[in-house]
Design a protein around this motif. Structure first.
Motif, PDB file in Angstrom:
ATOM      1  N   GLY A 161     -12.085  -0.335   0.364  1.00  0.00           N
ATOM      2  CA  GLY A 161     -10.906  -0.903  -0.006  1.00  0.00           C
ATOM      3  C   GLY A 161     -10.772  -1.838  -0.892  1.00  0.00           C
ATOM      4  N   GLU A 182      -2.977  -2.772  -2.411  1.00  0.00           N
ATOM      5  CA  GLU A 182      -4.214  -2.239  -1.746  1.00  0.00           C
ATOM      6  C   GLU A 182      -4.322  -0.743  -1.804  1.00  0.00           C
ATOM      7  N   ASN A 201       0.926  -1.100  -0.114  1.00  0.00           N
ATOM      8  CA  ASN A 201       0.048  -0.112   0.014  1.00  0.00           C
ATOM      9  C   ASN A 201       0.915   1.236   0.092  1.00  0.00           C
ATOM     10  N   ARG A 203      -8.271  -4.452  -3.494  1.00  0.00           N
ATOM     11  CA  ARG A 203      -6.821  -5.375  -3.574  1.00  0.00           C
ATOM     12  C   ARG A 203      -6.804  -5.885  -4.913  1.00  0.00           C
TER      13      ARG A 203
END
Length: 146
Positions: free
Chosen positions: A106, A99, A61, A108
């Motif tokens: 959120g 991410e 991230n 991914r």
């Protein structure tokens, strides 16, 4: 070839930092919306550090950059970080999951270490080109073509 290109790009950044004082490193550049060479350098290095930090877990991230002010204010510290980044580069590709939180959700996305290395190389080249614009305000500095 990818790792060699990254090493070359980071070596060019070290050569540039060898020529700039901490004062000039932190001097705002009007042509870059008052950003500094140090701020652009920090962005490059922290992106690589995020990638390195996410390698073992496989989750990456880029929003979790450290925001280390020392990188953007001290050229010697920035050069030390570059050496550490070069030493930490992995030769083995592997699956990573990128991410991101977008509009509170959120997500991914599957990626790979090599894909993210390439992204960081391209991102670094972009920021090094911007650094070159800032360097043009100083006399007696040699800059390689980026």
């Amino acid at each position: 070839m990818l790792l060699k290109s990254i090493h070359h790009s980071l070596d060019e950044l070290i050569c540039l930092l060898d020529q700039v004082s901490d004062h000039d490193y932190t001097k705002s550049c009007e042509a870059l919306s008052n950003a500094t060479i140090g701020e652009h350098t920090r962005y490059i290095l922290e992106m690589f550090k995020c990638l390195e930090n996410g390698y073992d877990s496989g989750i990456l991230n880029y929003d979790y950059r450290e925001g280390n002010n020392q990188i953007q204010t001290e050229t010697e510290f920035a050069k030390q970080c570059i050496v550490e980044i070069k030493m930490g580069l992995k030769s083995e590709n592997k699956t990573l999951y990128l991410e991101k939180v977008i509009n509170g959700l959120g997500i991914r996305i599957q990626s790979s270490y090599y894909r993210e290395l390439l992204y960081n190389l391209e991102n670094g080249m972009h920021h090094q080109a911007l650094i070159k614009i800032a360097i043009l305000q100083f006399e007696n500095m040699a800059v390689n073509e980026i």
